[in-house]
Design an enzyme around this catalytic site. Structure first.
Site, PDB file in Angstrom:
ATOM      1  N   ILE A  17       0.898  -1.350   0.248  1.00 39.06           N
ATOM      2  CA  ILE A  17       0.078  -0.016   0.171  1.00 39.06           C
ATOM      3  C   ILE A  17       0.801   1.177   0.233  1.00 39.06           C
ATOM      4  O   ILE A  17       0.560   2.296  -0.547  1.00 39.06           O
ATOM      5  CB  ILE A  17      -1.029   0.007   1.124  1.00 39.06           C
ATOM      6  CG1 ILE A  17      -2.056   0.962   0.942  1.00 39.06           C
ATOM      7  CG2 ILE A  17      -0.329   0.279   2.476  1.00 39.06           C
ATOM      8  CD1 ILE A  17      -3.289   0.816   1.947  1.00 39.06           C
ATOM      9  N   ASN A  30      -1.859   1.615  15.337  1.00 38.11           N
ATOM     10  CA  ASN A  30      -2.144   1.311  16.981  1.00 38.11           C
ATOM     11  C   ASN A  30      -2.273   2.633  17.819  1.00 38.11           C
ATOM     12  O   ASN A  30      -2.375   3.631  17.365  1.00 38.11           O
ATOM     13  CB  ASN A  30      -0.910   0.517  17.606  1.00 38.11           C
ATOM     14  CG  ASN A  30       0.213   1.539  17.969  1.00 38.11           C
ATOM     15  OD1 ASN A  30      -0.114   2.352  18.402  1.00 38.11           O
ATOM     16  ND2 ASN A  30       1.486   0.794  17.682  1.00 38.11           N
ATOM     17  N   GLY A  38       3.688  -4.498  11.266  1.00 38.31           N
ATOM     18  CA  GLY A  38       2.776  -4.832  10.028  1.00 38.31           C
ATOM     19  C   GLY A  38       2.849  -3.633   8.886  1.00 38.31           C
ATOM     20  O   GLY A  38       3.612  -2.937   9.026  1.00 38.31           O
ATOM     21  N   VAL A  39       1.513  -3.283   8.757  1.00 39.29           N
ATOM     22  CA  VAL A  39       1.464  -2.365   7.525  1.00 39.29           C
ATOM     23  C   VAL A  39       1.379  -0.910   8.378  1.00 39.29           C
ATOM     24  O   VAL A  39       2.272  -0.052   7.730  1.00 39.29           O
ATOM     25  CB  VAL A  39      -0.150  -2.219   7.194  1.00 39.29           C
ATOM     26  CG1 VAL A  39      -1.304  -1.811   8.006  1.00 39.29           C
ATOM     27  CG2 VAL A  39      -0.244  -1.436   5.801  1.00 39.29           C
ATOM     28  N   ASP A  40       1.519  -0.600   9.607  1.00 38.39           N
ATOM     29  CA  ASP A  40       1.492   0.589  10.313  1.00 38.39           C
ATOM     30  C   ASP A  40       3.205   0.791  10.122  1.00 38.39           C
ATOM     31  O   ASP A  40       3.562   2.138   9.755  1.00 38.39           O
ATOM     32  CB  ASP A  40       1.542   0.356  11.775  1.00 38.39           C
ATOM     33  CG  ASP A  40       1.199   1.792  12.624  1.00 38.39           C
ATOM     34  OD1 ASP A  40       1.317   2.867  11.976  1.00 38.39           O
ATOM     35  OD2 ASP A  40       1.119   1.506  13.832  1.00 38.39           O
ATOM     36  N   GLY A 130      -4.329  -8.723  10.664  1.00 33.06           N
ATOM     37  CA  GLY A 130      -3.110  -9.241  10.932  1.00 33.06           C
ATOM     38  C   GLY A 130      -2.901  -9.367  12.335  1.00 33.06           C
ATOM     39  O   GLY A 130      -3.445 -10.372  13.060  1.00 33.06           O
ATOM     40  N   TYR A 132      -4.086  -8.078  14.815  1.00 36.05           N
ATOM     41  CA  TYR A 132      -4.927  -7.884  15.589  1.00 36.05           C
ATOM     42  C   TYR A 132      -6.195  -9.064  15.488  1.00 36.05           C
ATOM     43  O   TYR A 132      -7.238  -9.190  16.291  1.00 36.05           O
ATOM     44  CB  TYR A 132      -6.120  -6.597  15.419  1.00 36.05           C
ATOM     45  CG  TYR A 132      -5.460  -5.418  16.047  1.00 36.05           C
ATOM     46  CD1 TYR A 132      -4.127  -5.561  16.709  1.00 36.05           C
ATOM     47  CD2 TYR A 132      -6.001  -4.081  15.920  1.00 36.05           C
ATOM     48  CE1 TYR A 132      -3.486  -4.275  17.224  1.00 36.05           C
ATOM     49  CE2 TYR A 132      -5.316  -3.185  16.636  1.00 36.05           C
ATOM     50  CZ  TYR A 132      -4.051  -3.064  17.190  1.00 36.05           C
ATOM     51  OH  TYR A 132      -3.583  -1.991  17.955  1.00 36.05           O
TER      52      TYR A 132
END
Ligand code: ADP
Length: 182
Positions: A17, A30, A38-40, A130, A132
């Site tokens: 992304i 978060n 992850g994506v964060d 993911g 979560y």
């Protein structure tokens, strides 16, 4: 060729992304807004250190207790090709009562905020699926129903960006079953 849903308003792809040149990408953040895995983590790495500064400023001015589940906050994209990042916090599957409503709120509130900032295109990762722990098969119908309802209100083009091609395929199979593939 990528699959589209809901009268071509939604495109389903597999990829990173952080590479998308859309008006806004959504971050599965978060609650601390300090960045995570992850994506964060990927978004913070690609956007550069100014993103963390902007998130900390948001925290100080608007969300001193952290960003609650389902809420959204907007920053610039800094070094990303996307103009904005819309941060949202998905529900932790095992710990949240009202998880389906909160997951829907992430998508609904992100679209509303994007529209408020005159965005035309928004890309989402698979929020909460993911770390979560939201089961993919349970999340996908919520995403489809929420987009179906919310996109009537906005002039927005949505990209659902799955990281793994296996997730893209699983999502498409669910969309096919629900009769929303174009
Ligand atoms: P959450 O904590 O909300 O579960 P994660 O970041 O752990 O968020 O996972 C959400 C989804 O994001 C997962 O499906 C994961 O495969 C995906 N993901 C991880 N990195 C990227 C990326 N660079 N681009 C798009 N999706 C990503």
């Amino acid at each position: 060729m990528s699959v589209t849903l809901l009268d071509r308003r939604v495109e389903v792809i597999a990829g990173d992304i952080t590479r998308l040149g859309v008006d806004a990408i959504v971050n599965a953040a978060n609650p601390s807004l300090k960045g995570g895995g992850g994506v964060d983590g990927a978004i913070h790495r690609a956007a550069g250190p100014q993103l963390k500064q902007a998130c900390l400023a948001l925290r100080e001015t608007q969300w001193p207790g952290g960003l609650p589940d389902g809420e959204v906050a907007l920053t610039e994209g800094f070094e990303l090709p996307a103009r904005y990042v819309i941060h949202t916090v998905g529900p932790v599957y095992a710990k949240t009562q009202d998880k389906s409503r909160l997951l829907a709120n992430c998508y609904r509130n992100a679209l509303a905020l994007a529209a408020e900032h005159d965005c035309r295109s928004v890309a989402f990762p698979a929020i909460s699926t993911g770390i979560y722990g939201y089961p993919f098969d349970e999340a996908a119908p919520i995403v489809i129903d929420t987009l179906d309802e919310a996109l009537n209100r906005y002039e927005l083009q949505v990209t659902l960006c799955f990281f793994k091609d296996r997730d893209r395929q699983a999502f498409e199979a669910i969309a096919e079953q629900r009769g929303v593939v174009d």
